[in-house]
Motif scaffolding. Structure first.
Motif, mmCIF file in Angstrom:
data_model
loop_
_atom_site.group_PDB
_atom_site.id
_atom_site.type_symbol
_atom_site.label_atom_id
_atom_site.label_comp_id
_atom_site.label_asym_id
_atom_site.label_seq_id
_atom_site.Cartn_x
_atom_site.Cartn_y
_atom_site.Cartn_z
ATOM 1 N N HIS A 12 48.541 33.860 91.474
ATOM 2 C CA HIS A 12 48.051 33.750 90.096
ATOM 3 C C HIS A 12 47.969 35.143 89.508
ATOM 4 C CE1 HIS A 12 44.629 33.922 87.159
ATOM 5 N NE2 HIS A 12 45.471 33.096 86.586
ATOM 6 N N ASP A 47 37.764 25.451 87.250
ATOM 7 C CA ASP A 47 36.373 25.741 86.927
ATOM 8 C C ASP A 47 35.734 24.504 86.286
ATOM 9 O OD1 ASP A 47 34.083 27.254 86.627
ATOM 10 O OD2 ASP A 47 34.683 28.023 84.664
ATOM 11 N N GLY A 70 45.863 24.967 81.607
ATOM 12 C CA GLY A 70 46.626 25.928 80.819
ATOM 13 C C GLY A 70 46.918 27.214 81.568
ATOM 14 N N SER A 71 46.212 27.454 82.660
ATOM 15 C CA SER A 71 46.521 28.644 83.469
ATOM 16 C C SER A 71 47.930 28.499 84.043
ATOM 17 C CB SER A 71 45.528 28.787 84.622
ATOM 18 O OG SER A 71 44.232 29.017 84.143
ATOM 19 N N ARG A 77 48.212 32.548 80.429
ATOM 20 C CA ARG A 77 47.775 31.188 80.110
ATOM 21 C C ARG A 77 48.710 30.602 79.069
ATOM 22 N NH1 ARG A 77 42.950 28.398 77.176
ATOM 23 N NH2 ARG A 77 42.521 26.689 78.585
ATOM 24 N N ALA A 101 37.396 24.278 80.843
ATOM 25 C CA ALA A 101 38.345 24.599 81.916
ATOM 26 C C ALA A 101 38.959 23.348 82.529
ATOM 27 C CB ALA A 101 37.657 25.428 83.000
ATOM 28 N N LEU A 150 40.833 29.887 96.833
ATOM 29 C CA LEU A 150 41.676 29.989 95.638
ATOM 30 C C LEU A 150 40.832 30.472 94.467
ATOM 31 C CD1 LEU A 150 43.621 26.604 95.898
ATOM 32 C CD2 LEU A 150 44.547 28.887 96.319
ATOM 33 N N PRO A 151 41.449 31.182 93.517
ATOM 34 C CA PRO A 151 40.686 31.611 92.331
ATOM 35 C C PRO A 151 40.391 30.423 91.424
ATOM 36 C CG PRO A 151 43.003 32.178 92.087
ATOM 37 C CD PRO A 151 42.845 31.638 93.488
ATOM 38 N N LEU A 152 39.235 30.437 90.774
ATOM 39 C CA LEU A 152 38.898 29.384 89.812
ATOM 40 C C LEU A 152 39.714 29.602 88.539
ATOM 41 C CD1 LEU A 152 35.030 29.299 90.346
ATOM 42 C CD2 LEU A 152 36.628 27.456 90.871
ATOM 43 N N LEU A 153 40.432 28.568 88.137
ATOM 44 C CA LEU A 153 41.287 28.675 86.946
ATOM 45 C C LEU A 153 40.949 27.566 85.966
ATOM 46 C CD1 LEU A 153 44.726 29.432 88.661
ATOM 47 C CD2 LEU A 153 43.064 31.055 87.756
ATOM 48 N N SER A 154 41.790 27.395 84.959
ATOM 49 C CA SER A 154 41.546 26.408 83.901
ATOM 50 C C SER A 154 42.823 25.661 83.576
ATOM 51 C CB SER A 154 41.064 27.119 82.634
ATOM 52 O OG SER A 154 39.954 27.929 82.898
ATOM 53 N N GLU A 172 33.123 24.515 84.303
ATOM 54 C CA GLU A 172 32.338 24.863 83.099
ATOM 55 C C GLU A 172 33.233 24.934 81.867
ATOM 56 O OE1 GLU A 172 29.000 25.740 83.073
ATOM 57 O OE2 GLU A 172 28.617 25.659 85.222
#
Lengths: 248, 280
Positions: B274, B181, B205-206, B279, B186, B199-203, B183
């Motif tokens: 995921h 992500d 540390g995910s 996290r 992230a 794919l899912p938006l992650l950060s 924002e």
């Protein structure tokens, strides 16, 4: 009857050339090497447009010959692309032609070349053929357009573009959710109202995203933290909250 | 798995100063295979050289040792007679890769468009003058860097995504994820392409679960870097059958090797899942 079929080829070829010209000018293919360059694309589009208009207004043999040579050359180029750079797409209809070049594209070019050869001795120019249109010509043209549609992956690209203009909602896991939206949803939620008075500061300690949720962490006055989970879905403003010990 | 710098080596023991500041002692045997820009010998294990060591599954001690291996992926910005300049994206340094004549043929076979604007992926040996290409990492995608195919806007995220996993130069056991992500904290890039795998938006540390479909190994890996350059590669891996298009994740050498990947081969057919809420 043969003359009617020949006249139909003139109309078909003029229509295809004008459509290709329009597509290349309005939706240019991504710039690439060789003939995929922007200037080359415009030059080809102008050539196609000129031939298309000429087919409509004159029945001169030179125009028909030029059209045949152009389609034969295009068929050869598409065949080469299929062998050497199939993933680039042929760019025949600008950015609509980004699909992998396959046998259908080559077959389509070959059929157009055959149509151009058949139209060499057509008695009328395109406009005159339209004026003298018959039911037979309409049926042949409809049949040829159907075959053209089946051999053209650009049709699905065109429909996809129209569909995308309606902007379908992306799934929440992939949807871009600006921070402003997250804070707006958070501050209008019951969870925020519950914890707002106990927050130690106005700035969050951490903000991150996990698929359908954006997490916003604030410190509380009592050394604990509150984690808000704000939905990133387009039509779901759900906000959840959990209070955790700082050590967690 | 061990990664670090050789302190001492003998035919029976390798001593490595690890990335965490410790020291690891790894037993060596006749079955230990050494990579040093190709097939190497124990003589390559000189003090000061960087190594990645994989322990054997069936016998104690080291199974593979890679010496001074690195990788360059990104967009070609300039081409010289025996080198290419590569933009590795906003999170990695731009580099000049030397391609010696011995490697040039192999690189050109898998990268027919060694031209500015196209993507490159080469396995390299570390030299004092910079990375020196040894072999192609994967085959060059057919598209230009700025024209990578993208998944439809409304494409759903599969419970388990399938594609390829590659590796990048990074410390520890972690991953660079191509869909971070952009924002908040992230860690993603605002202008990163969405990629051809939904794919899912992650950060940062995910935690994602990565499976090597060739070696049948699975591990949970923490996202430690942005892999937005990988999102430009809509390519396949053919280590065991043909994977679907798209890079799911870039692993650090330690994670890649631990999952059974061979660093010099560049990729493995992968599955990625995921589990929300996990996290590190």
């Amino acid at each position: 009857m043969i003359a009617a079929v020949q006249n139909t080829q003139v109309l078909l070829l003029a229509g295809v050339l004008l459509a290709a010209c329009l597509a290349k000018l309005v939706l240019p293919a991504p710039a690439g090497p060789g003939l995929r360059g922007r200037r080359a694309g415009v030059a080809v589009a102008v050539g196609e447009g000129t031939l298309g208009v000429a087919l409509l207004v004159t029945s001169h043999l030179s125009v028909r010959l030029a059209t045949s040579v152009a389609f034969a050359a295009a068929t050869w180029i598409v065949g080469e692309l299929r062998t050497r750079r199939p993933d680039d797409g042929c760019g025949c209809f600008g950015a609509l032609s980004t699909h992998r070049v396959d046998r259908r594209s080559v077959l389509r070019g070959a059929l157009f070349t055959a149509a151009a050869l058949a139209a060499l001795t057509a008695p009328h120019a395109g406009v005159a053929a339209l004026r003298n249109g018959t039911l037979l010509m309409g049926c042949v043209l409809a049949l040829e357009l159907a075959v053209f549609g089946m051999l053209s992956p650009e049709l699905s690209s065109f429909l996809d573009r129209r569909r995308l203009r309606r902007r379908p909602d992306p799934p929440c896991e992939r949807r871009h959710s600006p921070l402003d939206e997250t804070y707006r949803r958070l501050r209008s939620s019951a969870a925020w109202t519950t914890h707002e008075a106990a927050l130690a500061g106005a700035e969050p300690l951490d903000v991150w995203r996990e698929g359908c949720w954006r997490f916003v962490v604030y410190a509380l006055d009592d050394e604990r933290e509150v984690v808000f989970a704000v939905s990133t879905a387009a039509r779901d403003a759900t906000v959840r909250a959990a209070v955790i010990a700082t050590d967690d | 798995m061990v990664a670090g710098v050789v302190v001492d080596a003998s035919p029976h023991l390798l001593v490595v100063a690890t990335e965490g500041g410790g020291e690891a002692r790894v037993a060596m045997s006749e079955g230990t295979r050494v990579w040093d820009g190709g097939r190497g010998s124990f003589a390559a294990l000189a003090p000061g050289r960087a190594v990645v060591v994989r322990h054997g599954m069936e016998r104690p001690g080291a199974d593979r040792v890679w010496v001074d291996i690195t990788r360059v992926i990104g967009t070609i910005t300039a081409v010289g007679r025996a080198s290419v300049d590569v933009d590795q994206g906003p999170h990695r340094e731009a580099v000049t890769v030397e391609i010696p004549p011995k490697a040039m043929t192999a690189v050109l076979v898998r990268h027919p468009r060694l031209e500015p604007g196209h993507l490159v992926d080469v396995i390299c040996a570390v030299t004092p003058d910079g990375p020196r290409a040894v072999a192609p990492g994967t085959s060059q995608p057919g598209h230009r860097a700025d024209a990578s195919p993208q998944a439809p806007v409304d494409a759903r995220v599969a419970d388990v995504s399938h594609g390829s996993a590659t590796w990048f130069d990074g410390p520890g056991f972690g991953a660079a994820y191509p869909a971070l992500d952009g924002e908040g904290d992230a860690g993603g890039c605002a202008d990163a392409p969405p990629g051809c795998v939904p794919l899912p938006l992650l950060s940062l540390g995910s935690v994602v679960t990565v499976g090597n479909e060739c070696a049948k190994r699975t591990a949970e890996v923490t996202v430690v870097a942005c892999g937005c350059v990988a999102a430009r590669y809509c390519d396949r891996c053919v280590q065991c059958g043909t994977s679907p298009r798209g890079r799911l994740v870039e692993l650090t050498p330690v994670a890649f090797a631990a999952l059974g990947g061979e660093l010099e081969r560049g990729c493995f057919n992968a599955a990625l899942r995921h589990d929300p809420g996990v996290r590190a």
